[in-house]
Every structure is written in structure tokens, then in C-alpha cells.
Write an enzyme that holds these catalytic residues in place. Sequence first.
Site, PDB file in Angstrom:
ATOM      1  N   HIS A  46      49.742  52.969  65.583  1.00  0.00           N
ATOM      2  CA  HIS A  46      49.519  53.872  66.706  1.00  0.00           C
ATOM      3  C   HIS A  46      48.092  53.753  67.230  1.00  0.00           C
ATOM      4  CE1 HIS A  46      50.121  57.401  69.177  1.00  0.00           C
ATOM      5  NE2 HIS A  46      48.950  57.843  68.748  1.00  0.00           N
ATOM      6  N   GLU A  68      55.715  50.627  66.541  1.00  0.00           N
ATOM      7  CA  GLU A  68      55.675  52.058  66.301  1.00  0.00           C
ATOM      8  C   GLU A  68      57.079  52.645  66.352  1.00  0.00           C
ATOM      9  OE1 GLU A  68      52.446  53.482  68.813  1.00  0.00           O
ATOM     10  OE2 GLU A  68      53.319  55.458  68.485  1.00  0.00           O
ATOM     11  N   ASN A 426      46.618  26.721  43.785  1.00  0.00           N
ATOM     12  CA  ASN A 426      46.777  25.880  42.610  1.00  0.00           C
ATOM     13  C   ASN A 426      47.572  26.608  41.528  1.00  0.00           C
ATOM     14  OD1 ASN A 426      45.907  24.734  39.945  1.00  0.00           O
ATOM     15  ND2 ASN A 426      44.997  23.240  41.346  1.00  0.00           N
TER      16      ASN A 426
END
Lengths: 692, 158
Positions: A46, A68, A426
Site C-alpha cells: 500500500h 494490494e 556452492n
Amino acid sequence: MDMNQYLDMFIEESKEHLQAINENLLALEQNPQSLDIVNVIFRSAHTLKGMAATMGFEKMAHLTHDMENGLDLMRNGKLAVTQIVMDVLFSCVDVLETQLNQIIETGTDAGVNVDSLVEQLKAIASGKPAPVAAASTPTAVSTDSAPAPQADDVDLNEYESTILQQSKEKGFNGYKIIVRLEEKCVMRAARAYMVFDAYERVGEIIKSEPRVEDLEEEKFENEFMLVLVTQEDIEKVRKTGLNVSEVATVEVTAIDVHQSPADSVAQQVASQMEPIVEAVQQTAAAAVVAAPVAEAPKAAAQDIKKPQLGKSVRVDIERLDVLINLFSELVIDRTRLEQIARELGNQSLYETVEHMSRISTDLQNIVMTIRMVPVETVFNRFPRMVRDLARDLNKKVNFVVRGQETELDRTVIDEIGDPLVHLLRNSLDHGLENPETRRANGKDETGLVELVAFHSGNHVFIEITDDGNGINRNGVLKKAIEKGIVDQFAAESMTDQQVYDLLFHSGFSTAEKISDVSGRGVGLDVVKTKIESLGGRVLVQSTPGKGTKFSIQLPLTLSIIQAMLVQISDEKYAIPLSSIIETAIINKADIKRVHKQAVIDFRGRVVPLLSLEDLFSIPRPEPLGLEEENVVIVRKGDKMAALVVDAFIGQQEVVLKSLGKYLTGGVFAISGATILGDGQVALIMDCNALIQ
Amino acid sequence: MLEHKDIVEEVKVIVFRLEDEEYGVEVNQVRSIEHMQKITRVPRTPEFVKGVINLRGIVTPVIDLKSRFDLGEENYTDTTRIIIVAVDDMEVGLIVDAANDVIDIPVNKIEQPPAVVGGINKAYLRGVAKLSDRLLIMLNLDKVLSNEEIQAMSSMER
């Protein structure tokens, strides 16, 4: 209004909100039932919408608006938190980030296409969360521009009608006011402004037609419309308008929001509106002096969890750099003053200098802490990354982050992100096994990857631990032999630690096949180089079948370090204290030779003895001819070396300076320089380069 | 002062001396001229890199220009100066036997350098300025300061 001055603020704050949304979405994924989290996300979305609309970034506002709507359904239990919904929300965040980046680069968000996402959002909101089918589904949710719930004959969007709704409950009235200026009115914009001004004294104007900007630019005839929220009665409102000269008529009608079909929406967005209502309330209270009424909603407003606003100031990092530079000059002068005071032996001068030293030490701490930033700023992008990566790799990961509050110098923070990304990739790619293998090996299907940061002494440690399969010693060796890094014979006698260190060899990758994740042409050697360039180091520990741990040790700051000053012949060198284990005096008779290399026995370990005089070709007019040698025992990881020096001058804080661009990267075993109290330059030794 | 028959573009140069020859560097490449001072030797750098000095808080590398051009013995006297030059945001001090003069040279007086000038490699030269009674050797600082040698040194060490 010139928006440019607000753009930086907008960008910073948007980044923060996007980060918050990202984090909360991750939390929501773990905890789909939590309405609190949905509420928090809703609030961020918002706020973003509001900011974007204010700044004129229509597409961004549009997208956040639809987000929203979807979130709103979620918190009303009308939409389940499913994987599809989450995916769409995540991609929204991605697109918003792209938009933000584009705003940063080009100043506009026009180039990013949000249509398909908006479609998906609408599809979700309409309860048909199948993105494919979505395209043809008529929209069930209104947007800002679409004519939303009708209130009276005024076109109000749901935001506005919600305010009206809320105001009504708090005992405020909503009025539609049509103001007509006199025909002969010359400065219409000024009049309109005066009308606005008059009404803002009695209430809050929540809408005008045409828009305020157009009114200001006189883009209207003689008439304009306002929607006002106030405690005043209709007659007073009318008079307020008429009091402004050159206003011909004021037509006021009450807006009855209760008949509005936006009721339910209004209810949902209710909590959002509290501050606005409060604002209206305060304005009204100020105007009419009807204070007591204001108390209740104010208390209600406080119930809303507001985002934490620490009392802080944003400072441009460059200014801080200037401050640090100036300060380092001061530290140099301080050291020099101390030296002069010692030489002169004047008591009162000595005391003053001592006092100044104490103050500057405190000052130094403060200056340094200003530059300290919690590692959180780097860490917080990882959960999302790990989530996506785990999905790509079809692995299940429980990603735990601890010690985000640990602080590091800003310069280090800026550099540390990429190495960490690499190590995390990794761990996920090479470290963790896939769920089937894990199950077969009697492990929990979900792997654990931990990212931990903590302080220890003058260092910060960052550790990345996985509970995967560990490093395959033979695999690494096979690869190393293939690449010609080691030969077969040497390979057999290598310790595990030495084998793991091979991973950091340039161009080394243990991945059997190049995957999306690791096949980027960079290996762990890049990580190592980066960390070492920051004055830190990387260590690997691994237990086959149990997992791997990468530890990164980093200095707290890069600009001022503790060092031991030593003298060899006429030259002075600074050795960083972080590299020193201890200093010692050894008998010449205790020096042994192994393969022509001088060594000493240091606490049961054979340590090579390095002559700095030889290594640095230091000229010496006359040999010293001492029976004993002064040595500094330094280390690099587990390895040690004893450096022979003529004398220890002492320990002091030195300000790191670069050797200048001309010599950058070209000097053996010297990491930089510093300026001593007497104005001379002393070189700072890089012990890592001395120990190979 | 100067006779201006035609308007000719001029460059302002700092004139300095190495042995018996006079050299010039453009004034916009010169930051300052310093007296000789204590130089901290930097080990394992080429012979002509004399070390670093503290130039008002900034550590600045210093090279001996005679040694750079293989022009014989270094011999620091009262007239020895360090000319601080800046090329591509790289600041370096040049040790010269003396810094004499600042003069304007018409650009059209600068000629291509002959094959051999005082034993200096032609690559280091921008040209030779022939003035009425003197000959100025104009340096090409970019080439003089190219740190290839240093880079080569460092790659040898690794």
C-alpha cells in the site's frame, strides 16, 4: 513540484519496502495461515503504491494496486495462500524491482511491461488462479482509474470511499461541494487555491475534480468539485466557500457512503485509513476546538503496528569517507604530537597530548561506528535467492540465518555480497544432495544451510555451513590431477586441508557437469581473491557425509589497523597485528636448516625463518653481529613463519594508505603504506604473501 | 615581450634538466615541484622506482627519471627536485637534476623526435622543440609512466 529532490528518497524507501515484502513473502510461505504477515505485506504494498503514484510512476502504482487487491482477499480469507499465488506475488516483487532499477537508471518505469502480471493478479483475485485461463477472464477487481463504487453521484475510487466510510463511523460528514467562480474572475487558479485553503481549515479534502494540478494550472472553466470530510454541518460548509471573494455559488450535498457497494472493501481497508482519519480529526479539532472527541480514534490509531522508525539520518558514504580521511590525518598528527611531547619532556604538554589522545580514541570509535552497517543489509537478499535456487535444483532446503545484527564497515559490506552469493550457491549446488539421495543415506529430506555472522576480537566471522555430503577428497584430487594442478604422487601425500585448498585454485570447479548455477566461469578462487583483498581469509572444513563449512574471517574496518612497527637496518615496516602470533628472541644456535631453509622450533612446531633483510634486499652498511635474533611470528591460516627483524619499535594504530595507482598490484609482500608520527612513510607488510 | 605576428597555439611547459639536456613537460600535467626529501624505499620494485614519499598526507611513488632513461648515475644535489605529475589520475613524482623554467612554446616549433636523442628511447618522446638558443626535449609522460615494467616484475614474483 520538483520531484527530483524526492527521487532518491523514493528509491531508498522503495528498496526497503520491496525487501520487506520479499522477506515477509518468504515468511508467509513458511507460515501460510498467518494473517499478520499478510497484513504487513499489504501495508508495504500500500505504501509503495502511494509513493509510486505520488512520484508519477503509473505502472508501478498500477501493479502494486493490483497486488494490494490480491492481498486484501487473502487477509479476508477469500484467497488461499497457494503455491501459484505465492509465485505470482514473488514475480510481482521481481517486476517491481526491475521497475525500480529502471527508475534509477532512466527515471521512468514506462519500459517494464506489467500487463501479464496484472492479468495474473486479477485472475487470482477473481478466484481463478490459473494464469493461462486468466487472460480472457474479465476483471473482477477495479483499478484506480476504473469507475469504482459509486457514492451518490460522485465518482470515488475505493480508497476514497473507504475514507468516507471511516469518517462516517467516526462522526464526520462527507460533502460533495461544487464551487462556481464569478464569470469575471481573473485569477481563477488563485481563487481555487483560496477555496482549498478555506476548506482545509475545517476538514480534509480527499478529492477534487479536476485534479489539483490542473486547478493550479488553471485548466478549468469556472467550476470545480471537491469532496470534503469534516465535522461541520452543511450550512457552515457552504458559507466557508462563499466567504472567499469572487465565488459565485457553492453547492453542497452530503455523500451517503452507506449505500455504497464498497462497504465490504471499505471495511477491509479500514485499518489503513486510521492515520488519515486521525489527521482529519486533528485538523477539525484544531479548527473547532472540539478536542475531547479526538482522543478515541487517536488511541485506535496507535494500535496499528507502525513500521519501526529509528531516529537516524541518511548520510552520503562519500561524506563519511571525507570524514574518515580527515580523521586519519588527525590520528597521524596525534601520533606525531605524542612523539614530540615525549621528546620534549614538558609535563603539561604531555598531559594535554594525553588528554587529546583519549578524546581522539573515542572520536575514532564513533567515526568508525558511523560507518558500521549490520550485515543484514547483505544477508536479507539471500533467503529469496536460496528459495529460488532450491526450486531450480529440486532440492529441499531449510535456510537459517543468524547474527544479521553483526556490524561491519561499509566498505567491507559493499564487497562481501558477491563472495557470499557464490559460497551459498556452492553449498546448495555442490554441498547438498537431492532429497532422494538424502533419504537413501538416512538423512532428513530437507537439507540445512546456515549463514551465521559473529564478532570475535577485531574480526567478523561469516560462516556458511551445510549438512550435505562434504567434499569428496578423491573427486577433488582427480580433477586437480586432470587439470595438472597437482601430480599423482604429490596428491597421495596431501592432507585433507591441502586438498580442500585446491578448491580455491583458479579455474577449479568440482561440478561434474556445468550447471546453470555454477557454470558461470568463476570459481572459488574469485571468492578467495576477493576476501583476501579485503584483508580477510577463507577456510574450509569438511566431514565426508556430514557437511561442509566455509568460514570467512574479515577485519572490522579497512582504514585504520593495529600494527607492530619493526626496524630493519634503517627501514621501518608495519606488520598488521592481526597476522602476528607473538614476538620472540631466539638464540642463533637454535636456528636449524632443513633443505637449505633456516627453521626454528617454535612451541614444538617447525617454523621457517625468513630474513626480511634478504627478502626485501635491505641495504645494511655494517653487519649487526648479534648472538640473538628478534623474530616476529606471523601466520597465514594454519601456516606460520618467523620474520627476522633488528628491533621492535612498538605497537600503534596506523592509517592504511594506498601506495598510489602507479604501484598498485605490483609490489611483493607490501599491502600499503602508512605515515608515521615523524612524517615518514612506512610500508605495511602483507604476511599472506610472505607465507606460501 | 613576445612578438605576435601570427597567432600561434602555444603550450606552457615546465623546463627541467637531466645531466646536460633540457626537457619539458606540459604544465597541465604538473601538480607541484618539491624539494628533495626522505624517500621510503619500496622493496622489489624496478631500479628506477626510488620509493614513496609523504606528499601532504598522500603516499606518492617517486621515480628517478635519469635511471628511468638509463642516463647514468643518480647524484642528488641542492638543485635536485621532485616534479609531481599527474597522468590518468595517477600521481607520480619525477626526480630531476633541476627544474629551471616555465616557458611558452609555439606548437609549430615542436618537431618529431629524431631517431636518437641523448640515448632516450624514442617512444618516451613527444617531440623536440627548437627555440632560438635552446633545444627542449618534450616527454610523452603516458609512455614514461606506463607501469608495464612494474607489472612484469610482479608477475615474475608470483
